[in-house]
Design a protein around this motif. Structure first.
Motif, PDB file in Angstrom:
ATOM      1  N   ALA A  15       0.916  -1.187  -0.075  1.00 44.94           N
ATOM      2  CA  ALA A  15      -0.101   0.047   0.036  1.00 44.94           C
ATOM      3  C   ALA A  15       0.842   1.249  -0.020  1.00 44.94           C
ATOM      4  CB  ALA A  15      -0.864  -0.142   1.250  1.00 44.94           C
ATOM      5  N   VAL A  16       1.868   1.073   0.677  1.00 38.15           N
ATOM      6  CA  VAL A  16       2.699   2.308   0.862  1.00 38.15           C
ATOM      7  C   VAL A  16       3.611   2.723  -0.633  1.00 38.15           C
ATOM      8  CG1 VAL A  16       4.940   3.114   1.666  1.00 38.15           C
ATOM      9  CG2 VAL A  16       3.330   2.095   3.234  1.00 38.15           C
ATOM     10  N   ILE A  17       4.018   1.620  -1.118  1.00 40.08           N
ATOM     11  CA  ILE A  17       4.768   1.564  -2.552  1.00 40.08           C
ATOM     12  C   ILE A  17       3.549   2.072  -3.592  1.00 40.08           C
ATOM     13  CG2 ILE A  17       5.600   0.176  -4.398  1.00 40.08           C
ATOM     14  CD1 ILE A  17       6.421  -1.746  -2.033  1.00 40.08           C
ATOM     15  N   GLY A  18       2.129   1.675  -3.535  1.00 38.84           N
ATOM     16  CA  GLY A  18       1.457   1.991  -4.658  1.00 38.84           C
ATOM     17  C   GLY A  18       1.033   3.608  -4.062  1.00 38.84           C
ATOM     18  N   SER A  19       1.023   3.998  -3.114  1.00 44.21           N
ATOM     19  CA  SER A  19       0.669   5.381  -2.939  1.00 44.21           C
ATOM     20  C   SER A  19       1.810   6.267  -3.226  1.00 44.21           C
ATOM     21  CB  SER A  19       0.525   5.556  -1.295  1.00 44.21           C
ATOM     22  OG  SER A  19      -0.828   4.850  -0.982  1.00 44.21           O
ATOM     23  N   ILE A  20       3.061   5.940  -3.046  1.00 41.94           N
ATOM     24  CA  ILE A  20       4.302   6.547  -3.683  1.00 41.94           C
ATOM     25  C   ILE A  20       4.100   6.545  -4.996  1.00 41.94           C
ATOM     26  CG2 ILE A  20       6.752   6.465  -3.869  1.00 41.94           C
ATOM     27  CD1 ILE A  20       6.728   5.361  -1.001  1.00 41.94           C
ATOM     28  N   ILE A  21       3.953   5.626  -5.873  1.00 39.39           N
ATOM     29  CA  ILE A  21       4.094   5.758  -7.090  1.00 39.39           C
ATOM     30  C   ILE A  21       2.873   6.481  -7.794  1.00 39.39           C
ATOM     31  CG2 ILE A  21       3.405   4.386  -9.379  1.00 39.39           C
ATOM     32  CD1 ILE A  21       4.881   2.024  -7.776  1.00 39.39           C
ATOM     33  N   LEU A  22       1.579   6.434  -7.112  1.00 38.61           N
ATOM     34  CA  LEU A  22       0.551   7.380  -7.586  1.00 38.61           C
ATOM     35  C   LEU A  22       0.693   8.605  -7.254  1.00 38.61           C
ATOM     36  CD1 LEU A  22      -2.503   7.355  -8.653  1.00 38.61           C
ATOM     37  CD2 LEU A  22      -3.216   6.949  -6.157  1.00 38.61           C
ATOM     38  N   PHE A  23       1.151   9.255  -6.170  1.00 36.11           N
ATOM     39  CA  PHE A  23       1.519  10.449  -6.172  1.00 36.11           C
ATOM     40  C   PHE A  23       2.543  11.086  -6.718  1.00 36.11           C
ATOM     41  CE2 PHE A  23       3.416  13.930  -3.205  1.00 36.11           C
ATOM     42  CZ  PHE A  23       2.311  14.520  -2.938  1.00 36.11           C
ATOM     43  N   SER A  24       3.458  10.308  -7.084  1.00 34.04           N
ATOM     44  CA  SER A  24       4.625  10.561  -7.797  1.00 34.04           C
ATOM     45  C   SER A  24       4.194  11.009  -9.360  1.00 34.04           C
ATOM     46  CB  SER A  24       5.809   9.498  -7.909  1.00 34.04           C
ATOM     47  OG  SER A  24       6.413   9.300  -6.527  1.00 34.04           O
ATOM     48  N   ARG A  25       3.076  10.459  -9.689  1.00 35.53           N
ATOM     49  CA  ARG A  25       2.631  10.562 -11.193  1.00 35.53           C
ATOM     50  C   ARG A  25       2.134  12.253 -11.388  1.00 35.53           C
ATOM     51  NH1 ARG A  25       0.971   6.635 -15.066  1.00 35.53           N
ATOM     52  NH2 ARG A  25       2.370   5.038 -14.504  1.00 35.53           N
ATOM     53  N   LEU A  26       1.703  12.683 -10.100  1.00 29.76           N
ATOM     54  CA  LEU A  26       1.610  14.346 -10.368  1.00 29.76           C
ATOM     55  C   LEU A  26       2.730  15.005 -10.728  1.00 29.76           C
ATOM     56  CD1 LEU A  26      -0.679  14.590  -6.960  1.00 29.76           C
ATOM     57  CD2 LEU A  26      -1.366  14.617  -9.258  1.00 29.76           C
ATOM     58  N   PHE A  27       3.910  14.744  -9.990  1.00 31.46           N
ATOM     59  CA  PHE A  27       5.260  15.509 -10.368  1.00 31.46           C
ATOM     60  C   PHE A  27       5.789  15.062 -11.623  1.00 31.46           C
ATOM     61  CE2 PHE A  27       5.507  14.877  -5.476  1.00 31.46           C
ATOM     62  CZ  PHE A  27       5.687  16.185  -5.312  1.00 31.46           C
ATOM     63  N   ASP A  28       5.347  13.594 -12.170  1.00 31.55           N
ATOM     64  CA  ASP A  28       5.944  13.292 -13.262  1.00 31.55           C
ATOM     65  C   ASP A  28       5.165  13.973 -14.462  1.00 31.55           C
ATOM     66  OD1 ASP A  28       7.479  11.545 -14.911  1.00 31.55           O
ATOM     67  OD2 ASP A  28       5.924  10.200 -15.027  1.00 31.55           O
ATOM     68  N   GLY A  29       3.812  14.279 -14.424  1.00 29.85           N
ATOM     69  CA  GLY A  29       3.042  15.305 -15.371  1.00 29.85           C
ATOM     70  C   GLY A  29       3.692  16.430 -15.443  1.00 29.85           C
ATOM     71  N   PHE A  30       3.930  17.369 -14.392  1.00 28.68           N
ATOM     72  CA  PHE A  30       4.501  18.645 -14.469  1.00 28.68           C
ATOM     73  C   PHE A  30       5.891  18.361 -15.045  1.00 28.68           C
ATOM     74  CE2 PHE A  30       1.582  19.369 -10.954  1.00 28.68           C
ATOM     75  CZ  PHE A  30       0.931  20.514 -11.645  1.00 28.68           C
ATOM     76  N   SER A  31       6.577  17.535 -14.904  1.00 29.09           N
ATOM     77  CA  SER A  31       8.237  17.359 -15.358  1.00 29.09           C
ATOM     78  C   SER A  31       8.135  17.102 -16.828  1.00 29.09           C
ATOM     79  CB  SER A  31       9.000  16.273 -14.501  1.00 29.09           C
ATOM     80  OG  SER A  31       8.462  14.922 -14.831  1.00 29.09           O
ATOM     81  N   ASP A  32       7.069  16.421 -17.341  1.00 28.60           N
ATOM     82  CA  ASP A  32       7.095  16.172 -18.925  1.00 28.60           C
ATOM     83  C   ASP A  32       6.780  17.507 -19.557  1.00 28.60           C
ATOM     84  OD1 ASP A  32       7.240  13.417 -18.625  1.00 28.60           O
ATOM     85  OD2 ASP A  32       5.253  13.002 -19.015  1.00 28.60           O
ATOM     86  N   VAL A  33       5.997  18.357 -19.140  1.00 29.56           N
ATOM     87  CA  VAL A  33       5.816  19.516 -19.641  1.00 29.56           C
ATOM     88  C   VAL A  33       6.992  20.658 -19.432  1.00 29.56           C
ATOM     89  CG1 VAL A  33       4.084  21.683 -19.832  1.00 29.56           C
ATOM     90  CG2 VAL A  33       3.172  19.246 -19.544  1.00 29.56           C
ATOM     91  N   ALA A  34       7.445  20.501 -18.285  1.00 26.91           N
ATOM     92  CA  ALA A  34       8.749  21.278 -18.274  1.00 26.91           C
ATOM     93  C   ALA A  34       9.972  21.058 -19.072  1.00 26.91           C
ATOM     94  CB  ALA A  34       9.112  21.142 -16.809  1.00 26.91           C
ATOM     95  N   MET A  35      10.032  19.721 -19.244  1.00 24.23           N
ATOM     96  CA  MET A  35      11.176  19.169 -19.948  1.00 24.23           C
ATOM     97  C   MET A  35      10.766  19.544 -21.512  1.00 24.23           C
ATOM     98  SD  MET A  35      14.063  17.707 -19.798  1.00 24.23           S
ATOM     99  CE  MET A  35      15.189  18.411 -21.170  1.00 24.23           C
ATOM    100  N   GLY A  36       9.389  19.354 -21.998  1.00 25.71           N
ATOM    101  CA  GLY A  36       9.242  19.886 -23.353  1.00 25.71           C
ATOM    102  C   GLY A  36       9.758  21.296 -23.494  1.00 25.71           C
ATOM    103  N   TYR A  37       9.301  22.229 -22.443  1.00 22.94           N
ATOM    104  CA  TYR A  37       9.480  23.683 -22.687  1.00 22.94           C
ATOM    105  C   TYR A  37      10.978  23.856 -22.819  1.00 22.94           C
ATOM    106  CZ  TYR A  37       9.657  28.545 -21.441  1.00 22.94           C
ATOM    107  OH  TYR A  37       9.717  29.909 -21.187  1.00 22.94           O
ATOM    108  N   ILE A  38      11.785  23.241 -21.926  1.00 20.35           N
ATOM    109  CA  ILE A  38      13.378  23.081 -21.859  1.00 20.35           C
ATOM    110  C   ILE A  38      13.676  22.764 -23.324  1.00 20.35           C
ATOM    111  CG2 ILE A  38      15.275  22.353 -21.089  1.00 20.35           C
ATOM    112  CD1 ILE A  38      13.821  22.113 -18.312  1.00 20.35           C
TER     113      ILE A  38
END
Length: 452
Positions: free
Chosen positions: A55-78
């Protein structure tokens, strides 16, 4: 009748050598030493080897998707605002290689911090690996196709090389990892040794991909001033083909995410959990074969029409399974045929994405390769997450009981539907989306006008 435009700009850059195509593909072979291993073994390593709650691992992965979405767009802009002697994308591919390999090894190492400390360590290392360094590789590498050539067929071949190489990497990972860990004696130390090997292979493949590829395409309207994020997003929203391909990506990755039902299918429908390995071999083998076979078909029919042919093949494969969904022979044969039919959609998706870049530049005057690809990547991850959630929701609603040797009739019906009907329905929606996609016919005219 569609007027054919003979474009001298296309002819001058159309021929990409076989060596460069293979070099572009080998980058994804290397990245799947990372991505496929994390997808297949991260949860198992931290639950069964390290001892952290699932459950802890699943929560970490799910929560990390939020950061992942922002980092995708940021990297595209870069990427869009990078001006380097190596180009816009290639510098970031090179910069990602060593950190990606290093954090992979750290992620599969036991820090000895206790359970809370280990959970924090997992959160940090998982986000460094996936949100930072994997994004630093994947967004520029996907964008690079648009910078290597503007020829649609050559782009298709580059992306097929990428998909075949990545699939081979994923297949090797799924076959070799557990055996290698056992060969090294099992335990945390063995896992770390195996991932040192994978890290070296990943870094070497990505560096080779950097050295043996070249960026050739630049906007005729390119200027030194930066593209603002607002201007980039406004350009995206006015690009009708980008909107269609965004929806296409959500549907395609939604189908891929439903492969999570496979383990349930072999366990509760076939009654043979050991069949999972054979199932994966049939799937990967058909994917590779389909991507190779589709190359000459795309040249003759175009990407869109090849996907239409793929849907018919996928439908036939589904019917083969449904004739007797409890028979292993039917499932293996049907899955192989489905894999052949799915290959045109998944293999052509990156080419559909990059072709929208020229249309957007023609319509708005803004060429934003990185933002196009990163926003599509975010959409694909949304499709992946939505299908994964749907899988869990439907199983729960059906009354599925995890670990039970016998499931209810409603549960087995849902498992069969998730394995057959629902992927077919999503593919049918993808075909409907592509009926509105006319860019293949317009592309040469648009490119001609861009280079006038």
């Amino acid at each position: 009748m569609t007027m054919e435009i003979k474009n001298p700009c296309i002819n001058s850059i159309a021929r990409i050598s076989l060596g460069e195509k293979l070099a572009y593909g080998i980058g994804d072979f290397g990245s799947n030493m990372v991505y496929a291993n994390v997808a297949a073994f991260l949860t198992f390593f931290y639950t069964d080897i390290v001892g952290i709650s699932g459950a802890v691992i699943g929560s970490i992965i799910l929560f990390s998707r939020l950061f992942d979405g922002f980092s995708d767009v940021a990297m595209g802009y870069i990427v869009d605002n990078t001006n380097h002697r190596f180009g816009k994308a290639r510098p970031w591919i090179l910069r990602s290689a060593i950190p990606l390999a290093f954090t992979l090894v750290l992620l599969f190492s036991l820090p000895g911090f206790g359970k809370i400390g280990t959970a924090v360590y997992l959160f940090i290392m998982y986000n460094l690996l996936t949100t930072v360094f994997y994004t630093m590789y994947s967004i520029p590498h996907g964008t690079q196709v648009a910078l290597i050539t503007q020829d649609q067929y050559e782009r298709s071949l580059l992306n097929i090389s990428r998909m075949v190489s990545g699939t081979i990497g994923a297949l090797l990972v799924n076959i070799l990892t557990v055996n290698l860990v056992n060969q090294f004696g099992g335990g945390v130390a063995a896992w770390r040794k195996v991932f040192v090997i994978y890290g070296i292979i990943a870094a070497a493949a990505i560096i080779l991909s950097f050295y043996f590829t070249k960026e050739r395409v630049a906007s005729k309207k390119a200027v030194k001033e930066k593209i603002t994020l607002k201007a980039g997003f406004n350009a995206l929203l006015s690009n009708k083909y980008w909107r269609l391909v965004l929806l296409l990506g959500i549907l395609t990755y939604g189908i891929m995410a439903l492969s999570g039902i496979n383990i349930y299918y072999v366990t509760y429908i076939l009654g043979n959990q050991r069949a999972m390995g054979t199932l994966m071999i049939f799937y990967f083998a058909s994917s590779i074969a389909g991507m190779i076979v589709m190359m000459p078909i795309i040249k003759k029919l175009g990407k869109r029409n090849t996907v239409f042919v793929g849907f018919v093949i996928y439908l036939i494969g589904t019917i083969i399974i449904l004739i007797n969904p409890n028979a292993e022979s039917n499932v293996y044969a049907g899955l192989f045929v489905k894999g052949l039919g799915f290959a045109p959609l998944v293999g052509s998706l990156p080419s559909f994405i990059v072709d929208t870049i020229e249309y957007g530049e023609w319509k708005t005057g803004i060429r934003n390769e990185g933002l196009v690809y990163s926003s599509e990547s975010f959409g694909q991850k949304f499709g992946n997450g939505l299908s994964s959630a749907m899988l869990g929701w439907l199983l729960a609603l059906s009354g599925y009981v995890g670990g039970s040797g016998i499931q209810t009739e409603s549960s087995t019906s849902v498992i069969i539907a998730l394995f057959t009907y629902i992927p077919l329905i999503l593919y049918a929606f993808a075909v409907i989306v592509l009926m509105f996609y006319k860019l293949d016919k317009e592309y040469n005219k648009i490119l001609y006008e861009l280079h006038k």
